[in-house]
Design a protein around this motif. Structure first.
Motif, short mmCIF file in Angstrom:
data_model
loop_
_atom_site.label_atom_id
_atom_site.label_comp_id
_atom_site.label_asym_id
_atom_site.label_seq_id
_atom_site.Cartn_x
_atom_site.Cartn_y
_atom_site.Cartn_z
N PHE A 22 6.57 16.48 -12.02
CA PHE A 22 6.01 15.17 -11.89
C PHE A 22 6.17 14.51 -10.30
CE2 PHE A 22 6.26 10.52 -12.02
CZ PHE A 22 5.18 10.24 -12.01
N ASP A 23 7.62 14.24 -10.05
CA ASP A 23 7.82 13.52 -8.95
C ASP A 23 7.35 13.93 -7.62
OD1 ASP A 23 9.04 11.02 -10.13
OD2 ASP A 23 10.69 12.42 -10.89
N PRO A 24 7.53 15.28 -7.37
CA PRO A 24 7.14 16.13 -6.12
C PRO A 24 5.76 15.97 -6.07
CG PRO A 24 8.30 17.61 -7.43
CD PRO A 24 8.46 16.25 -8.24
N GLU A 25 4.96 16.49 -7.14
CA GLU A 25 3.65 16.49 -6.91
C GLU A 25 3.07 15.26 -6.76
OE1 GLU A 25 -0.27 18.80 -8.97
OE2 GLU A 25 1.74 19.03 -10.05
N ALA A 26 3.50 14.17 -7.48
CA ALA A 26 2.89 12.80 -7.34
C ALA A 26 3.22 12.25 -5.82
CB ALA A 26 3.54 11.83 -8.28
N ALA A 27 4.04 12.66 -5.20
CA ALA A 27 4.33 12.33 -3.77
C ALA A 27 3.59 12.88 -3.01
CB ALA A 27 5.78 12.41 -3.35
N VAL A 28 3.16 14.37 -3.06
CA VAL A 28 2.34 14.89 -2.28
C VAL A 28 0.99 14.51 -2.51
CG1 VAL A 28 1.44 17.28 -1.86
CG2 VAL A 28 3.77 17.16 -2.16
N ARG A 29 0.49 14.41 -3.70
CA ARG A 29 -0.97 14.00 -3.72
C ARG A 29 -1.30 12.68 -3.49
NH1 ARG A 29 -3.88 18.02 -6.26
NH2 ARG A 29 -2.77 19.69 -7.29
N LEU A 30 -0.18 11.71 -3.48
CA LEU A 30 -0.59 10.34 -2.98
C LEU A 30 -0.55 10.38 -1.51
CD1 LEU A 30 1.97 8.29 -5.35
CD2 LEU A 30 -0.59 8.08 -5.32
N THR A 40 2.34 18.53 3.18
CA THR A 40 1.94 17.22 3.59
C THR A 40 1.88 16.83 5.26
OG1 THR A 40 3.90 16.12 3.59
CG2 THR A 40 2.56 15.78 1.33
N LEU A 41 2.03 18.09 5.88
CA LEU A 41 2.05 18.29 7.52
C LEU A 41 3.29 17.20 7.83
CD1 LEU A 41 -1.32 18.89 9.19
CD2 LEU A 41 0.49 20.31 8.53
N TRP A 42 4.59 17.06 7.29
CA TRP A 42 5.39 16.22 7.75
C TRP A 42 5.21 14.71 7.56
CZ3 TRP A 42 5.21 21.31 8.42
CH2 TRP A 42 6.45 22.09 8.32
N ALA A 43 4.64 14.52 6.66
CA ALA A 43 4.08 12.95 6.64
C ALA A 43 5.28 11.99 6.50
CB ALA A 43 2.97 12.77 5.29
N GLY A 44 6.51 12.38 6.09
CA GLY A 44 7.38 11.65 6.09
C GLY A 44 8.16 11.34 4.73
N ILE A 45 8.22 12.36 3.84
CA ILE A 45 8.76 12.62 2.56
C ILE A 45 10.00 12.92 2.61
CG2 ILE A 45 8.85 13.40 0.28
CD1 ILE A 45 5.56 13.61 0.43
N GLY A 64 -3.72 9.27 1.47
CA GLY A 64 -3.44 8.29 2.39
C GLY A 64 -2.30 7.27 1.90
N VAL A 65 -1.79 7.36 1.06
CA VAL A 65 -0.50 6.31 0.46
C VAL A 65 0.57 6.72 1.38
CG1 VAL A 65 0.90 5.68 -1.32
CG2 VAL A 65 -1.42 6.04 -1.80
N LYS A 66 1.13 5.77 2.08
CA LYS A 66 2.30 6.21 3.00
C LYS A 66 3.65 5.96 2.21
CE LYS A 66 4.83 3.35 6.54
NZ LYS A 66 5.00 2.03 7.51
N PRO A 67 4.70 7.18 2.64
CA PRO A 67 5.82 7.03 1.89
C PRO A 67 6.82 6.17 2.92
CG PRO A 67 5.51 9.24 3.42
CD PRO A 67 4.06 8.36 3.14
N VAL A 68 7.61 5.40 2.13
CA VAL A 68 8.73 4.45 3.00
C VAL A 68 9.96 5.15 2.15
CG1 VAL A 68 9.97 2.41 2.95
CG2 VAL A 68 7.21 2.81 3.30
N ASN A 69 10.90 5.77 2.87
CA ASN A 69 12.28 6.05 2.48
C ASN A 69 13.22 5.17 2.44
OD1 ASN A 69 11.15 8.91 2.14
ND2 ASN A 69 10.79 8.55 4.18
N GLU A 128 0.78 -1.26 0.16
CA GLU A 128 -0.02 -0.03 -0.05
C GLU A 128 0.90 1.20 0.08
OE1 GLU A 128 -3.08 -0.28 -0.41
OE2 GLU A 128 -2.99 -2.47 -0.45
N ALA A 129 2.22 1.08 0.00
CA ALA A 129 3.12 2.23 0.23
C ALA A 129 3.86 2.57 -1.08
CB ALA A 129 4.04 1.75 1.17
N MET A 130 4.31 3.77 -1.14
CA MET A 130 5.10 4.06 -2.16
C MET A 130 6.60 4.21 -1.52
SD MET A 130 4.16 8.26 -2.54
CE MET A 130 3.73 9.05 -1.30
#
Length: 263
Positions: free
Chosen positions: A182-190, A147-152, A194-199, A115-117
């Motif tokens: 494309f890349d930053p906007e994709a991360a924010v909108r995902l 993203t309110l510091w969602a973890g990107i 509710g798509v969780k970022p995993v770094n 479920e994550a990116m």
């Protein structure tokens, strides 16, 4: 190497020079299948890649008739991949900057967290231009605010894995997201969906022209594009602020309650 039926590699390519052949061969060494989306290239690499694909069933070459931008090329590949039954796509640049040997690590993490990116966090070496390294800090700060510091951890690094279905839904609703931004906007909108970022860390290499490096980055043009993107995203952030705050508060309370229950 057996072909995955869920995860593939998508490489958007626009006039990348000879380095693209090494990039594609390296990607194929570590994954199957690999799709290259030729975004209206005029440097002859389309013909060379098609020749390689004739002898490699794990390599597919898609061609757009004219240059439309990185985001448009990725979306074209994503749509066809989704129709073919794939669920996740790792995107990487065609110019040799991204580490093909990290593909299996990223794919394994994606398989564990479907479920994550999975977002690459660049490890810079001495080849990285100081202006580019410092400039991305500005974009990263805005993305974290939006993203309110969602973890990107990094907003611009294009070596990452996206879940295909939610990203296609996001892009179909947006007339933008078709170029360098494309890349930053994709991360924010995902994240908003509710798509969780995993770094995960990954090295990046900036090649000189003598080493075969080709850069299409234009400082003024691309920074204007990023400024306009963050203007749009900030407006969307303000509209979503109540939802984002409630999500953060609910998450905090859930973690606190779980911690209290364990203890």
């Amino acid at each position: 190497m057996p072909a995955s039926i869920t995860h593939l590699v998508i490489i958007p390519s626009y006039n990348p020079g000879e380095k693209v052949y090494e990039t594609v061969r390296a990607a194929r060494q570590y994954w199957n299948p690999v799709w290259v989306v030729i975004d209206g290239s005029t440097d002859g690499t389309a013909v060379g890649l098609q020749a390689i694909a004739k002898d490699d069933s794990g390599l597919r070459i898609l061609e757009l008739p004219r240059n439309q931008g990185k985001g448009a090329a990725v979306l074209y590949g994503l749509k066809l991949a989704g129709e073919a039954g794939f669920t996740h796509a790792l995107t990487m640049d065609s110019d040799g900057q991204h580490p093909a040997d990290h593909i299996p690590v990223f794919m394994a993490e994606s398989a564990r967290q479907l479920e994550a990116m999975i977002l690459g966090v660049p490890i810079f070496d001495a080849s990285a231009p100081s202006l580019r390294v410092k400039g991305r800090r500005v974009s990263n700060w805005w993305v974290n605010l939006e993203t309110l510091w969602a973890g990107i951890d990094d907003s611009l690094f294009g070596f990452r894995i996206y879940p295909i279905a939610p990203l296609c839904k996001v892009m179909h609703r947006q007339p933008w997201m078709r170029h360098f931004d494309f890349d930053p906007e994709a991360a924010v909108r995902l994240c908003w969906r509710g798509v969780k970022p995993v770094n995960l860390p990954a090295p990046v290499c900036y090649l000189t022209s003598e080493e075969g490096g080709v850069s299409h980055f234009r400082y003024l043009r691309d920074n204007v594009l990023l400024t306009w993107m963050h203007t749009r995203l900030f407006a969307g952030f303000l509209l979503r602020l109540p939802m984002l705050l409630s999500r953060r508060i609910f998450g905090y309370l859930s973690r606190h309650l779980n911690h209290s229950a364990i203890n």
